[in-house]
Write a protein that holds these residues in place. Sequence first.
Motif, PDB file in Angstrom:
ATOM      1  N   ILE A  99       0.858  -1.180   0.000  1.00  5.30           N
ATOM      2  CA  ILE A  99       0.000   0.000   0.000  1.00  5.30           C
ATOM      3  C   ILE A  99       0.896   1.231   0.000  1.00  5.30           C
ATOM      4  O   ILE A  99       1.770   1.377   0.864  1.00  5.30           O
ATOM      5  CB  ILE A  99      -0.931   0.037   1.235  1.00  5.30           C
ATOM      6  CG1 ILE A  99      -1.852  -1.189   1.269  1.00  5.30           C
ATOM      7  CG2 ILE A  99      -1.755   1.318   1.249  1.00  5.30           C
ATOM      8  CD1 ILE A  99      -2.731  -1.240   2.502  1.00  5.30           C
ATOM      9  N   ASP A 100       0.673   2.119  -0.980  1.00  6.35           N
ATOM     10  CA  ASP A 100       1.388   3.399  -1.028  1.00  6.35           C
ATOM     11  C   ASP A 100       2.898   3.249  -0.880  1.00  6.35           C
ATOM     12  O   ASP A 100       3.532   3.887  -0.027  1.00  6.35           O
ATOM     13  CB  ASP A 100       0.862   4.344   0.060  1.00  6.35           C
ATOM     14  CG  ASP A 100      -0.609   4.683  -0.132  1.00  6.35           C
ATOM     15  OD1 ASP A 100      -1.085   4.633  -1.279  1.00  6.35           O
ATOM     16  OD2 ASP A 100      -1.279   4.980   0.873  1.00  6.35           O
ATOM     17  N   ASN A 101       3.485   2.389  -1.703  1.00 12.85           N
ATOM     18  CA  ASN A 101       4.935   2.191  -1.738  1.00 12.85           C
ATOM     19  C   ASN A 101       5.506   1.619  -0.449  1.00 12.85           C
ATOM     20  O   ASN A 101       6.707   1.697  -0.198  1.00 12.85           O
ATOM     21  CB  ASN A 101       5.668   3.499  -2.073  1.00 12.85           C
ATOM     22  CG  ASN A 101       7.036   3.245  -2.679  1.00 12.85           C
ATOM     23  OD1 ASN A 101       7.179   2.448  -3.607  1.00 12.85           O
ATOM     24  ND2 ASN A 101       8.053   3.914  -2.150  1.00 12.85           N
TER      25      ASN A 101
ATOM     26  N   ARG B 273       3.812 -10.873  17.018  1.00 10.19           N
ATOM     27  CA  ARG B 273       2.520 -10.195  16.878  1.00 10.19           C
ATOM     28  C   ARG B 273       2.662  -8.888  16.088  1.00 10.19           C
ATOM     29  O   ARG B 273       1.908  -7.934  16.314  1.00 10.19           O
ATOM     30  CB  ARG B 273       1.891  -9.929  18.244  1.00 10.19           C
ATOM     31  CG  ARG B 273       2.778  -9.250  19.252  1.00 10.19           C
ATOM     32  CD  ARG B 273       2.040  -8.965  20.560  1.00 10.19           C
ATOM     33  NE  ARG B 273       0.947  -8.047  20.365  1.00 10.19           N
ATOM     34  CZ  ARG B 273      -0.310  -8.299  20.749  1.00 10.19           C
ATOM     35  NH1 ARG B 273      -0.623  -9.439  21.329  1.00 10.19           N
ATOM     36  NH2 ARG B 273      -1.266  -7.403  20.544  1.00 10.19           N
ATOM     37  N   VAL B 274       3.642  -8.829  15.201  1.00 12.88           N
ATOM     38  CA  VAL B 274       3.876  -7.573  14.485  1.00 12.88           C
ATOM     39  C   VAL B 274       3.771  -7.730  12.978  1.00 12.88           C
ATOM     40  O   VAL B 274       3.928  -8.817  12.426  1.00 12.88           O
ATOM     41  CB  VAL B 274       5.256  -6.960  14.819  1.00 12.88           C
ATOM     42  CG1 VAL B 274       5.411  -6.786  16.318  1.00 12.88           C
ATOM     43  CG2 VAL B 274       6.382  -7.801  14.246  1.00 12.88           C
ATOM     44  N   ILE B 275       3.487  -6.595  12.345  1.00 16.06           N
ATOM     45  CA  ILE B 275       3.598  -6.447  10.895  1.00 16.06           C
ATOM     46  C   ILE B 275       4.833  -5.594  10.636  1.00 16.06           C
ATOM     47  O   ILE B 275       4.921  -4.459  11.115  1.00 16.06           O
ATOM     48  CB  ILE B 275       2.349  -5.767  10.302  1.00 16.06           C
ATOM     49  CG1 ILE B 275       1.125  -6.673  10.451  1.00 16.06           C
ATOM     50  CG2 ILE B 275       2.574  -5.399   8.837  1.00 16.06           C
ATOM     51  CD1 ILE B 275      -0.183  -6.012  10.041  1.00 16.06           C
ATOM     52  N   SER B 276       5.789  -6.141   9.919  1.00 15.16           N
ATOM     53  CA  SER B 276       6.977  -5.365   9.555  1.00 15.16           C
ATOM     54  C   SER B 276       6.664  -4.511   8.336  1.00 15.16           C
ATOM     55  O   SER B 276       6.128  -5.007   7.341  1.00 15.16           O
ATOM     56  CB  SER B 276       8.159  -6.292   9.267  1.00 15.16           C
ATOM     57  OG  SER B 276       8.617  -6.929  10.435  1.00 15.16           O
ATOM     58  N   ALA B 277       7.001  -3.215   8.423  1.00 18.18           N
ATOM     59  CA  ALA B 277       6.737  -2.270   7.340  1.00 18.18           C
ATOM     60  C   ALA B 277       8.041  -1.907   6.646  1.00 18.18           C
ATOM     61  O   ALA B 277       9.003  -1.481   7.298  1.00 18.18           O
ATOM     62  CB  ALA B 277       6.053  -1.018   7.877  1.00 18.18           C
ATOM     63  N   ILE B 278       8.082  -2.070   5.312  1.00 14.86           N
ATOM     64  CA  ILE B 278       9.290  -1.837   4.528  1.00 14.86           C
ATOM     65  C   ILE B 278       9.027  -0.746   3.501  1.00 14.86           C
ATOM     66  O   ILE B 278       8.051  -0.820   2.737  1.00 14.86           O
ATOM     67  CB  ILE B 278       9.728  -3.123   3.797  1.00 14.86           C
ATOM     68  CG1 ILE B 278      10.007  -4.238   4.816  1.00 14.86           C
ATOM     69  CG2 ILE B 278      10.945  -2.872   2.916  1.00 14.86           C
ATOM     70  CD1 ILE B 278      10.150  -5.608   4.175  1.00 14.86           C
ATOM     71  N   ASP B 279       9.882   0.256   3.475  1.00 15.93           N
ATOM     72  CA  ASP B 279       9.810   1.292   2.441  1.00 15.93           C
ATOM     73  C   ASP B 279      10.401   0.728   1.156  1.00 15.93           C
ATOM     74  O   ASP B 279      11.573   0.321   1.138  1.00 15.93           O
ATOM     75  CB  ASP B 279      10.586   2.533   2.886  1.00 15.93           C
ATOM     76  CG  ASP B 279      10.505   3.657   1.871  1.00 15.93           C
ATOM     77  OD1 ASP B 279      11.220   3.583   0.840  1.00 15.93           O
ATOM     78  OD2 ASP B 279       9.728   4.594   2.094  1.00 15.93           O
ATOM     79  N   LEU B 280       9.619   0.693   0.080  1.00 12.15           N
ATOM     80  CA  LEU B 280      10.088   0.052  -1.148  1.00 12.15           C
ATOM     81  C   LEU B 280      11.151   0.870  -1.875  1.00 12.15           C
ATOM     82  O   LEU B 280      11.942   0.306  -2.645  1.00 12.15           O
ATOM     83  CB  LEU B 280       8.900  -0.206  -2.086  1.00 12.15           C
ATOM     84  CG  LEU B 280       7.967  -1.350  -1.662  1.00 12.15           C
ATOM     85  CD1 LEU B 280       6.840  -1.522  -2.673  1.00 12.15           C
ATOM     86  CD2 LEU B 280       8.740  -2.654  -1.500  1.00 12.15           C
ATOM     87  N   THR B 281      11.193   2.169  -1.665  1.00 19.05           N
ATOM     88  CA  THR B 281      12.206   2.991  -2.321  1.00 19.05           C
ATOM     89  C   THR B 281      13.596   2.714  -1.753  1.00 19.05           C
ATOM     90  O   THR B 281      14.560   2.461  -2.477  1.00 19.05           O
ATOM     91  CB  THR B 281      11.869   4.483  -2.185  1.00 19.05           C
ATOM     92  OG1 THR B 281      10.593   4.732  -2.778  1.00 19.05           O
ATOM     93  CG2 THR B 281      12.927   5.337  -2.868  1.00 19.05           C
TER      94      THR B 281
END
Length: 376
Positions: free
Chosen positions: A180-182, A199-207
């Motif tokens: 979602i949104d890069n 219990r986590v969602i890891s968030a990765i910046d695609l740029t």
Amino acid sequence: MKKTLLLLSMMATMLTACSDDDSDNQTNDPVISPATEIKGLYIMCEGNWGSNNAAVDFIDFSSSQYTQNIFEKSNPDIVMGLGDTSSDMQAYGNQLWVVVNGSNKVEVLDIETCKRIAKIDVTNCRYVTFNDDYAYISSYVGPLAADNVQLGTVFKIDTRNFNKVDSVVVSYQPEEMAIIDNMLYVACSGGYRYPTYDRVISAIDLTSFKKVSDIDTEVNLHRMRKDSNNQLWVTSRGNYADKGPSLICMNKDASGNLIVSNKKDIAVSDMCIVGDSLYYFGVEWDNATMSNKVSYGIINTKTQEQVPTTIFNNESFKQIEVPYGIIVTPDKRELFITDAKNYVSSGKLFHFSADGSCKWDMWTSDIPSKMVFYSK
């Protein structure tokens, strides 16, 4: 290997009609394509752990032919076949990507012929998703070892040359992903850390392809789907003790942070979003009856509320012992549901009309799971 060809035409047919008593009655009705643009359906069959019998089946709606283990037939020179225990299958353009967890590899196939295009080695690989010209593969990285559980990794693969171009460490035992949104969001189960699940969602910046945060949610995350409103639907399997399964919906707040906006205390083993409808089934072990409790439902993704429906009241749904995969056609809303049966032998594929009436069912290779529509 099984070599079953079912010619489901008026001249030669062996398609089993759905019936309340699950008998072996046969019908001469031909398979009708559920949508004019859909020509066939690939069915990934996990196979049994350590048995090297993972398979990809295929049903061709235009010729009314069902083929078990089409990968082996299309690639006779690959000695070990598809391999040991597949965990995911997704289409990307003219490619079909099959994640073979037990064999530590991803097979990239031509979606029309099912012939191998490339093989990518990824240790303990789990799931795959795509963005622009890149594939992202989640991996547990290390083998099961209670005293040395490793953090997971997401690998970035160039879909043009199949080279690994980058990787990023995430939390423990990463499963399904969504973009979602890069930002690439990764559901982490921590399954190797039982009973202390992640219990986590890891968030990765695609740029930058860097992890920017771990978002706290619920324990033992697994499935993840994005809807048309950029909401994220994520399943939690609970801890199989005092914490039950749930389905959570996540939105971005005013600051752009992903937060839980809704939580439903229901079991969701797999789901498919079509339009504003989230179709799901849940398989939950009931200690009281010492058996699986199976449930089905539809959620309106706009209202986030359960949709009243009689679709799943049809007696044919009772023939499904262990629902294991679901896919829904975008136009007619017809359902295909796989049945893992006893997890050790052949499974079944069921085809339901939008009103819940069963059109047909057929035997598959062992433990049918993921499905992908094929459109020429």
